[in-house]
Design an enzyme around this catalytic site. Structure first.
Site, PDB file in Angstrom:
ATOM      1  N   TRP A  11       0.833  -1.212   0.000  1.00 13.88           N
ATOM      2  CA  TRP A  11       0.000   0.000   0.000  1.00 13.88           C
ATOM      3  C   TRP A  11       0.863   1.256   0.000  1.00 13.88           C
ATOM      4  O   TRP A  11       0.553   2.234  -0.673  1.00 13.88           O
ATOM      5  CB  TRP A  11      -0.970  -0.011   1.168  1.00 13.88           C
ATOM      6  CG  TRP A  11      -1.967  -1.124   1.076  1.00 13.88           C
ATOM      7  CD1 TRP A  11      -2.136  -2.156   1.957  1.00 13.88           C
ATOM      8  CD2 TRP A  11      -2.930  -1.347   0.034  1.00 13.88           C
ATOM      9  NE1 TRP A  11      -3.140  -2.986   1.531  1.00 13.88           N
ATOM     10  CE2 TRP A  11      -3.635  -2.518   0.354  1.00 13.88           C
ATOM     11  CE3 TRP A  11      -3.253  -0.662  -1.145  1.00 13.88           C
ATOM     12  CZ2 TRP A  11      -4.658  -3.033  -0.453  1.00 13.88           C
ATOM     13  CZ3 TRP A  11      -4.268  -1.178  -1.955  1.00 13.88           C
ATOM     14  CH2 TRP A  11      -4.956  -2.337  -1.611  1.00 13.88           C
ATOM     15  N   ASP A  70      -1.385   6.573   6.402  1.00 14.00           N
ATOM     16  CA  ASP A  70      -2.497   5.700   6.027  1.00 14.00           C
ATOM     17  C   ASP A  70      -2.704   4.744   7.203  1.00 14.00           C
ATOM     18  O   ASP A  70      -1.842   3.914   7.492  1.00 14.00           O
ATOM     19  CB  ASP A  70      -2.108   4.930   4.755  1.00 14.00           C
ATOM     20  CG  ASP A  70      -3.141   3.879   4.344  1.00 14.00           C
ATOM     21  OD1 ASP A  70      -4.131   3.680   5.069  1.00 14.00           O
ATOM     22  OD2 ASP A  70      -2.931   3.252   3.276  1.00 14.00           O
ATOM     23  N   LYS A 106     -11.867  -1.673   6.856  1.00 16.71           N
ATOM     24  CA  LYS A 106     -11.036  -2.612   7.611  1.00 16.71           C
ATOM     25  C   LYS A 106     -11.509  -2.687   9.059  1.00 16.71           C
ATOM     26  O   LYS A 106     -11.782  -3.748   9.574  1.00 16.71           O
ATOM     27  CB  LYS A 106      -9.561  -2.190   7.569  1.00 16.71           C
ATOM     28  CG  LYS A 106      -9.022  -1.926   6.167  1.00 16.71           C
ATOM     29  CD  LYS A 106      -8.832  -3.193   5.352  1.00 16.71           C
ATOM     30  CE  LYS A 106      -8.746  -2.954   3.858  1.00 16.71           C
ATOM     31  NZ  LYS A 106      -7.542  -2.309   3.391  1.00 16.71           N
TER      32      LYS A 106
END
Ligand SMILES: *Cc1c(COP(=O)(O)O)cnc(C)c1O
Length: 362
Positions: A101, A171, A195
């Site tokens: 990511w 993030d 998530k």
């Protein structure tokens, strides 16, 4: 009704109480005669929903007044572009690449300016967090970027990098609200909610006010400007209204459970059960450096792909689902977010012990 133990990395398990409440309110939200899905985002009822969601999040995370909270769309991935478009005044940013990511965010930033990869753990398949106490931060860097919890690899920054005064952009998709954070240490904290918070379709951005300006890269679409959303209280256009409503319920659920301190304690206790077993098992073992282990995502392997596949298959049949590791890593991964009850992890470990006893090579 029969619910499984869902170890998916995302979209992921949500608190049963929240789902039940949403079900009870599905056809008639508190006397409005309609579902939240059918409601104008400019209505009084919805105004209360979004304002309460923001207030509860501010309370949970102790967000200072000089930070804005934005409820946006486009997922975490859209932020990979939105961040450089809005923040790259000098067209320079430093990226710490600790997984897929972070790498994607770095690659996206390269489209907009000079993105420097100042540290990486790719040399050991992202199985650790590099020392970030004294990195070569660029003098003209507009920000320093991290992915705080690496969902795929199962590592987490236990200490934030020394950014030498530059704003930190993080993030936190897969560790959002899993433990207390000091918001003042960040310029931007953001994450997709699917998530650890709510249904896919919402991304929450917590951003320091001085970073929200009109001075964005030329060509930045209106919808990708933080200022537009900040000036309009996340209601510039139709927001992901139903998703925000569910997030709001999860915030209330977290408050009822004692807030983020209590969640941290619970999450540590939960993760320890699994990590302790991985450390003593002769069949299964964890894949990351111990001091960098995530509380949320726990990858593990047997070392034998066929045995891994057999385990995943038998676990699924026993009601422990979505344990297959990420396609780029293989093996298994148990994501044990806030809403995963401790019993789920206890029972998974019992199941693993039985599998180990039945499958140990002689
Ligand atoms: C899942 C994930 C993403 C991607 O999220 P999307 O909402 O699908 O764009 C980005 N970063 C992290 C850390 C993630 O776990």
């Amino acid at each position: 009704m029969s619910r499984v133990y869902n170890f998916s990395a995302g979209p992921a398990v949500l608190p049963e109480e929240v789902l039940q409440e949403a079900a009870d309110e599905m056809l008639d939200y508190r006397g409005t005669g309609m579902s939240v899905m059918e409601m104008s985002h400019r209505s009084k009822a919805y105004d209360t929903i979004i304002k309460e969601a923001e207030a509860d999040l501010r309370e949970l995370m102790n967000i200072p007044d000089n930070y804005k909270v934005l409820f946006l769309q486009g997922g975490a991935s859209q932020q990979f572009a939105m961040i450089p478009m809005n923040l790259m005044k000098n067209k320079v940013a430093d990226y710490i690449v600790t997984g897929q990511w972070a790498k994607k965010a770095y690659q996206e930033a390269c489209i907009y300016g000079k993105a420097n990869k100042i540290a990486s753990s790719e040399d050991k398949t992202f199985s650790y967090i590099p020392d970030c106490s004294d990195l070569p931060i660029s003098d003209d860097a507009d920000y320093v970027y991290i992915c705080e919890n690496n969902t795929i690899y199962g590592t987490k920054f236990k200490t934030l990098p020394n950014t030498k005064g530059k704003p930190l952009v993080a993030d936190v998709s897969s560790c959002f609200l899993s433990e207390p954070v000091d918001v003042t240490k960040y310029g931007v904290i953001y994450g997709g909610v699917q998530k650890n918070i709510g249904p896919a379709g919402v991304v929450i951005v917590i951003i320091r006010e001085d970073l929200i300006t009109e001075d964005v890269l030329p060509g930045t679409p209106t919808m990708l400007r933080y200022k537009i959303h900040a000036d309009n209280g996340s209601l510039y256009n139709t927001p992901p209204a139903y998703g925000i409503y569910i997030c709001g319920k999860v915030f209330k659920w977290l408050k009822k459970r004692g807030g983020l301190e209590a969640m941290k304690e619970y999450n540590e206790k939960k993760a320890k059960i699994l990590y302790d077993y991985l450390d003593e098992s002769k069949l299964f073992h964890g894949t990351v450096r111990k001091e960098d282990r995530s509380l949320m995502n726990v990858p593990f392997v047997t070392g034998d792909e066929e045995l891994d596949a057999k385990f995943v298959k038998e676990a699924t049949a026993a009601g422990f689902v979505n344990l297959k590791g990420h396609r780029t890593v293989g093996g298994m991964r148990a994501s044990i977010y806030n809403a995963m009850p401790i019993e789920g992890v206890e029972k998974l470990v019992e199941f693993m012990k039985a599998f180990e006893a039945a499958n140990m090579p002689v």
